[in-house]
Structure formats: structure tokens, C-alpha cells
Design an enzyme around this catalytic site. Structure first.
Site, PDB file in Angstrom:
ATOM      1  N   GLU A  82      -5.915   9.984 -16.627  1.00  0.00           N
ATOM      2  CA  GLU A  82      -6.135  11.258 -15.945  1.00  0.00           C
ATOM      3  C   GLU A  82      -4.940  12.169 -16.206  1.00  0.00           C
ATOM      4  OE1 GLU A  82      -5.842  11.169 -11.555  1.00  0.00           O
ATOM      5  OE2 GLU A  82      -5.880   9.006 -11.758  1.00  0.00           O
ATOM      6  N   CYS A 114      -8.432   7.218 -10.934  1.00  0.00           N
ATOM      7  CA  CYS A 114      -7.842   5.889 -11.170  1.00  0.00           C
ATOM      8  C   CYS A 114      -8.883   4.828 -11.483  1.00  0.00           C
ATOM      9  CB  CYS A 114      -7.056   5.431  -9.950  1.00  0.00           C
ATOM     10  SG  CYS A 114      -5.671   6.475  -9.607  1.00  0.00           S
ATOM     11  N   HIS A 226      -6.342  -1.601  -5.855  1.00  0.00           N
ATOM     12  CA  HIS A 226      -5.675  -0.415  -6.399  1.00  0.00           C
ATOM     13  C   HIS A 226      -4.621  -0.009  -5.371  1.00  0.00           C
ATOM     14  CE1 HIS A 226      -4.728   3.492  -7.863  1.00  0.00           C
ATOM     15  NE2 HIS A 226      -5.264   4.100  -6.827  1.00  0.00           N
TER      16      HIS A 226
HETATM   17  P1  HMG Z   1       2.504  11.332   4.721  1.00  0.00           P
HETATM   18  O1  HMG Z   1       1.891  12.402   5.536  1.00  0.00           O
HETATM   19  O2  HMG Z   1       3.774  11.617   4.010  1.00  0.00           O
HETATM   20  O3  HMG Z   1       2.826  10.044   5.546  1.00  0.00           O
HETATM   21  O4  HMG Z   1       1.401  10.880   3.661  1.00  0.00           O
HETATM   22  P2  HMG Z   1       2.253   9.542   6.966  1.00  0.00           P
HETATM   23  O5  HMG Z   1       2.739  10.423   8.046  1.00  0.00           O
HETATM   24  O6  HMG Z   1       0.781   9.285   6.879  1.00  0.00           O
HETATM   25  O7  HMG Z   1       3.042   8.167   7.072  1.00  0.00           O
HETATM   26  C1  HMG Z   1       2.824   7.147   6.162  1.00  0.00           C
HETATM   27  C2  HMG Z   1       3.024   5.820   6.885  1.00  0.00           C
HETATM   28  O8  HMG Z   1       4.403   5.697   7.225  1.00  0.00           O
HETATM   29  C3  HMG Z   1       2.242   5.736   8.186  1.00  0.00           C
HETATM   30  O9  HMG Z   1       1.802   4.398   8.313  1.00  0.00           O
HETATM   31  C4  HMG Z   1       3.309   6.029   9.249  1.00  0.00           C
HETATM   32  O10 HMG Z   1       3.033   5.465  10.521  1.00  0.00           O
HETATM   33  C5  HMG Z   1       4.535   5.388   8.618  1.00  0.00           C
HETATM   34  P3  HMG Z   1       0.271   4.092   8.705  1.00  0.00           P
HETATM   35  O11 HMG Z   1       0.032   4.712  10.025  1.00  0.00           O
HETATM   36  O12 HMG Z   1      -0.575   4.744   7.641  1.00  0.00           O
HETATM   37  O13 HMG Z   1       0.192   2.599   8.680  1.00  0.00           O
HETATM   38  N1  HMG Z   1       5.807   5.963   9.080  1.00  0.00           N
HETATM   39  C6  HMG Z   1       6.911   5.236   9.288  1.00  0.00           C
HETATM   40  N2  HMG Z   1       7.143   3.918   9.140  1.00  0.00           N
HETATM   41  C7  HMG Z   1       8.399   3.463   9.408  1.00  0.00           C
HETATM   42  N3  HMG Z   1       9.414   4.297   9.813  1.00  0.00           N
HETATM   43  C8  HMG Z   1       9.212   5.620   9.976  1.00  0.00           C
HETATM   44  C9  HMG Z   1       7.918   6.146   9.703  1.00  0.00           C
HETATM   45  N4  HMG Z   1       7.370   7.387   9.725  1.00  0.00           N
HETATM   46  C10 HMG Z   1       6.077   7.265   9.351  1.00  0.00           C
HETATM   47  N5  HMG Z   1      10.222   6.431  10.349  1.00  0.00           N
HETATM   48  C11 HMG Z   1       0.311   9.786   1.861  1.00  0.00           C
HETATM   49  C12 HMG Z   1       1.330   9.637   2.992  1.00  0.00           C
HETATM   50  C13 HMG Z   1       0.084   8.441   1.222  1.00  0.00           C
HETATM   51  C14 HMG Z   1      -1.009  10.293   2.422  1.00  0.00           C
HETATM   52  C15 HMG Z   1       0.875  10.792   0.823  1.00  0.00           C
HETATM   53  O14 HMG Z   1       2.004  10.226   0.213  1.00  0.00           O
HETATM   54  C16 HMG Z   1      -0.123  11.173  -0.244  1.00  0.00           C
HETATM   55  O15 HMG Z   1      -0.866  12.156  -0.098  1.00  0.00           O
HETATM   56  N6  HMG Z   1      -0.155  10.411  -1.382  1.00  0.00           N
HETATM   57  C17 HMG Z   1      -1.086  10.659  -2.479  1.00  0.00           C
HETATM   58  C18 HMG Z   1      -2.525  10.223  -2.154  1.00  0.00           C
HETATM   59  C19 HMG Z   1      -2.682   8.728  -2.057  1.00  0.00           C
HETATM   60  O16 HMG Z   1      -1.892   7.957  -2.554  1.00  0.00           O
HETATM   61  N7  HMG Z   1      -3.809   8.290  -1.435  1.00  0.00           N
HETATM   62  C20 HMG Z   1      -4.121   6.890  -1.346  1.00  0.00           C
HETATM   63  C21 HMG Z   1      -5.619   6.562  -1.390  1.00  0.00           C
HETATM   64  S1  HMG Z   1      -6.464   7.485  -2.663  1.00  0.00           S
HETATM   65  C22 HMG Z   1      -6.079   6.673  -4.128  1.00  0.00           C
HETATM   66  O17 HMG Z   1      -5.578   5.603  -4.101  1.00  0.00           O
HETATM   67  C23 HMG Z   1      -6.369   7.403  -5.406  1.00  0.00           C
HETATM   68  C24 HMG Z   1      -5.152   7.929  -6.145  1.00  0.00           C
HETATM   69  O18 HMG Z   1      -4.478   6.866  -6.800  1.00  0.00           O
HETATM   70  C25 HMG Z   1      -5.576   9.005  -7.146  1.00  0.00           C
HETATM   71  C26 HMG Z   1      -6.618   8.640  -8.181  1.00  0.00           C
HETATM   72  O19 HMG Z   1      -7.612   7.997  -7.937  1.00  0.00           O
HETATM   73  O20 HMG Z   1      -6.429   9.132  -9.301  1.00  0.00           O
HETATM   74  C27 HMG Z   1      -4.141   8.574  -5.233  1.00  0.00           C
END
Ligand code: HMG
Length: 381
Positions: A82, A114, A226
């Protein structure tokens, strides 16, 4: 192994020789490090260099596994990415020339976020089932770039997986899977944009929803998911309820991804390599449940049966050495390298700067001229 068995004969992984420490990145971004280290489970991520692109990375991974004889039997090359470098010409055409494959080999670039590597692997297995005297080469090669200070910045990475598919599946036999396709606007990169548009929460929801739709309970001992970040694997395992595996077994499949970051198409196969490298017991004869997710979206659940010579055929020693021997970049170097990448991807002309050329490279991007790329072989075997 029966005569009808089809699957992965050899497997390798390549990632560039530079990484950034997630702790250091978090400090520089004014973010609590534990959010990225514990919340997302990441430790480091690979960073692309000025001399490398999706073609050079794919070449490095493929070169590891192909003999001269293999090359003469390859009738299909599927290049899953991609991170396309051209809307018309398939990146695999460059790779086909560099690997000296036969002119009668069919070459296609395959795209579905992906998921394309898994779709390609299944298509390659079908190709071998109907052409048992031939082999197929499946490569995934991606550079995950979300942009500085974006929510996805911590889930960047880059790398390439190469799989030789044949009726001598020394690594694993591949079963057909269950697929679910649904139009979801969770993550997409329109042709005008250098970085993806992402709704992170929607992407996680869609991932887990498709997993539940395609998963078939069958008391498996191991899963590979994944994993754009390591704790996505924990969420997926938990979503399987009574079918989930003990956390320790899942940890084995997470180790490489924690260090490399998201490599999009190759991420699922990096989990498999990680499981092979770290499992404290033999996997020979074991069945592994594999879940592939590509935003947009497609989910597929399928099974692999691990075969006797899996460790040698999967080159885990080489892969581990490659990952563990990367040089840690400073934050300034990290920003410099991604800036070079960002500027060069849209450039009509480009020549790499001399720095950051790792001595282990066997190929380099030489230049982009009128949008066309040329490559230099450094250490052709
Ligand atoms: P975000 O808003 O930065 O983070 O987004 P958050 O607020 O959701 O926090 C992440 C986790 O950290 C949470 O855990 C928090 O509680 C924890 P959860 O509730 O989910 O278990 N947290 C803490 N832990 C310890 N100490 C602290 C603390 N603060 C918070 N102080 C997000 C995170 C992954 C959404 C963002 O990085 C993102 O948008 N990433 C890209 C999209 C992605 O990876 N999506 C995954 C599924 S889709 C997929 O896999 C396809 C993909 O590969 C693309 C494709 O197919 O080509 C992405």
C-alpha cells in the site's frame, strides 16, 4: 505432508538497519512514554533510509530465499503493497528484473491495505494447486508513514516479507480461509495524499468486528494476528473469549513487531516469524490460526500447519540478527530520515544523499529520473 500440500517453502524478512527508540520518541513528543510502551506495547520502530524503498526492501528479502533453480520455476510474482510508487507500473516489474526471473513469469501489484499479502498468498497457493510444477513468489513491502505528531506516528515502521510458495511447503502448509469484506472508512489514503486518513477508534472496532465474523472455533494452540502495535494482538486474543490462548504464547508472536513497528502487509507474517523464533517448544506439526485485517476492509481467518524443517526454511536466525543489529537513531536523525522520505516520494527527480547507506545493503535506489526509478546492485551473489 501429502502430495497435495501447498504452502510456504521458504520465508524471510528484511528491515532497514536503523531504528528509533519509542521511549525517546515519546519524550520528544511530550507524551507519557508508558502510553506507547505499555498502552500500545511498542519498544522501537524501523526507519527507512534514503537508499531504500519498497523495491529494494523486497529484493533484500527475496534474495535471502531464492536459488537460481527457484527463480527458473517462478511463474507468478505478486507484490503486495500500500506504498505504491506508481499508479500504472507494478513495483514487481523492477523486482522481476533485479531477481532475473523468467520473462514468462506473470507480475502483478496487489492492493487492499494490510490484507493484500494474505490475499496474494491464497492466490499463489491456488496458482500452485493448478500448476504443481511451478512456484510463486509473494512479497509484501511497505513503509508505514503517518506524519510527524499524528496519532499514528508511534505505529510507523517499514519492512518486507518474501514467501516462496510451492508444493514443498517446508515452513508451513496453508489452508483456505474464511473471508469477510465490508466497505468501512476507517483508514484510506486517497491518491492526492502522502499520508493516510485514519479514524483510529473505528479501525480497532472494525478489526475486532471482522475477526469475530471470520473466526471458526477449533481449539488452536497458537494464533498470529495482524499487529500494527503489540496490544492489538491482546485485544484480538481477548475477543476470542473461551478460544483465546494463554498470554505467554501470544507474547512470542509479538516480539519482532514490538521492535520493528507496523509494516502493514507483512505484519502478520512478522508475527509468524516471531512465534517461530521465540516459542520455547517445537512447533512442528502444530496448527496456527492466522488473522489478517486490511482496513477498508477485509478480514480473513485461515490455518497454517507447521512442517518439520520450518526453522531452517524460515531463516529466523538471519531475521533476528537483522532486527537486533540495527543502529539506534537520535530523534533528530529520525526526523531527518522521514523528512527525506516524505520529500522524495512525490519528487520527479531524486538522488539519495551519501549518508545512512548501511554496509550490509545489497542493493540501493540509485536515482529517480522523470519519475522512473533505477537501482544499483552492490553485492550480487
Ligand atoms: P491514541 O488516541 O493515541 O491512544 O490512539 P489511546 O488514547 O487510544 O490509548 C492507547 C492505549 O494506551 C489505550 O489502551 C490507553 O488506555 C492506553 P486501551 O484502552 O486501548 O487498552 N494508555 C496508557 N497506558 C499506560 N500508561 C498511560 C496511558 N495512556 C493511555 N499513561 C491508535 C491509538 C492505535 C488508535 C493510534 O495510534 C492510531 O490511529 N494508529 C493507526 C491505526 C491503527 O493502528 N489501527 C489498528 C487497527 S486497524 C489496522 O490494523 C489496519 C492498519 O494496519 C492499516 C491497514 O490495514 O493498512 C492500521
Amino acid at each position: 505432508m501429502t502430495k497435495q500440500d501447498v504452502g510456504v517453502e521458504k520465508l524471510s524478512f528484511y528491515t532497514p538497519s536503523y531504528s528509533i527508540d519509542i521511549h525517546e520518541l515519546a519524550i520528544a513528543r511530550n507524551m507519557p512514554p508508558e502510553k506507547w510502551e505499555k498502552g500500545l506495547g511498542q519498544q522501537q520502530m524501523s526507519v527507512i533510509t534514503p537508499h531504500e524503498d519498497i523495491v529494494t526492501m523486497a529484493y533484500e528479502a527475496a534474495l535471502d530465499i531464492l536459488t537460481v533453480e527457484d527463480r527458473s520455476h517462478i511463474g507468478l510474482l505478486l507484490f503486495a503493497t500500500e506504498t505504491g510508487i506508481d499508479f500504472s507500473k507494478a513495483a514487481g516489474i523492477y523486482l522481476h528484473e533485479l531477481l532475473k526471473l523468467s520473462p514468462s513469469c506473470r507480475v502483478l501489484e496487489v492492493k487492499q491495505a494490510c490484507y493484500a499479502a494474505t490475499g496474494s498468498l491464497q492466490l499463489a497457493c491456488d496458482f500452485v494447486r493448478s500448476n504443481p510444477d511451478k512456484k510463486a513468489l509473494v512479497v509484501s513491502s511497505d513503509i508505514a508513514w503517518y506524519g510527524f505528531k499524528s496519532a499514528g506516528e508511534v505505529t510507523q515502521g517499514c519492512g518486507s516479507i518474501a514467501m516462496l510458495v510451492s508444493n514443498q511447503p517446508n515452513v508451513c502448509s496453508v489452508e483456505q480461509g474464511q473471508v469477510y469484506t465490508e466497505n468501512v472508512p476507517d483508514f484510506y489514503r486517497p491518491s492526492f495524499s502522502e499520508v493516510p486518513f485514519v479514524d483510529g477508534k473505528m479501525s480497532i472496532k472494525s478489526y475486532l468486528s471482522l475477526l469475530k465474523k471470520v473466526f471458526k472455533p477449533s481449539s488452536l494452540d497458537y494464533f498470529c494476528f495482524h499487529m500494527p502495535f503489540a496490544t492489538m494482538g491482546d485485544k484480538a486474543n481477548k475477543a476470542l473469549g473461551d478460544e483465546q490462548i494463554p498470554a505467554e504464547r501470544l507474547e512470542w508472536s509479538k516480539e519482532f513487531g514490538k521492535l520493528v513497528g507496523n509494516i502493514y502487509n507483512g505484519s502478520l507474517y512478522l508475527s509468524l516469524l516471531s512465534l517461530i523464533a521465540y516459542a520455547d517448544t517445537s512447533l512442528a506439526g502444530k496448527q496456527i490460526g492466522m488473522f489478517s485485517y486490511g482496513s477498508g476492509a477485509i478480514g480473513e481467518f485461515f490455518k497454517l500447519q507447521i512442517n518439520k524443517n520450518y526453522k531452517q526454511a524460515a531463516l529466523v536466525g538471519l531475521v533476528q540478527e537483522r532486527i537486533l543489529n540495527r543502529r539506534a537513531l537520535s530523534f533528530n536523525e529520525y526526523e531527518e530520515l522521514w523528512t527525506i522520505f516524505s520529500e522524495r516520494e512525490g519528487a520527479v527527480q531524486y538522488s539519495p544523499v551519501a549518508s545512512y547507506q548501511s554496509p550490509s545493503l545489497r542493493i540501493a535506489l540509485e536515482k529517480v529520473e522523470n519519475g522512473h526509478r533505477s537501482y544499483r546492485l552492490i553485492n550480487d551473489d
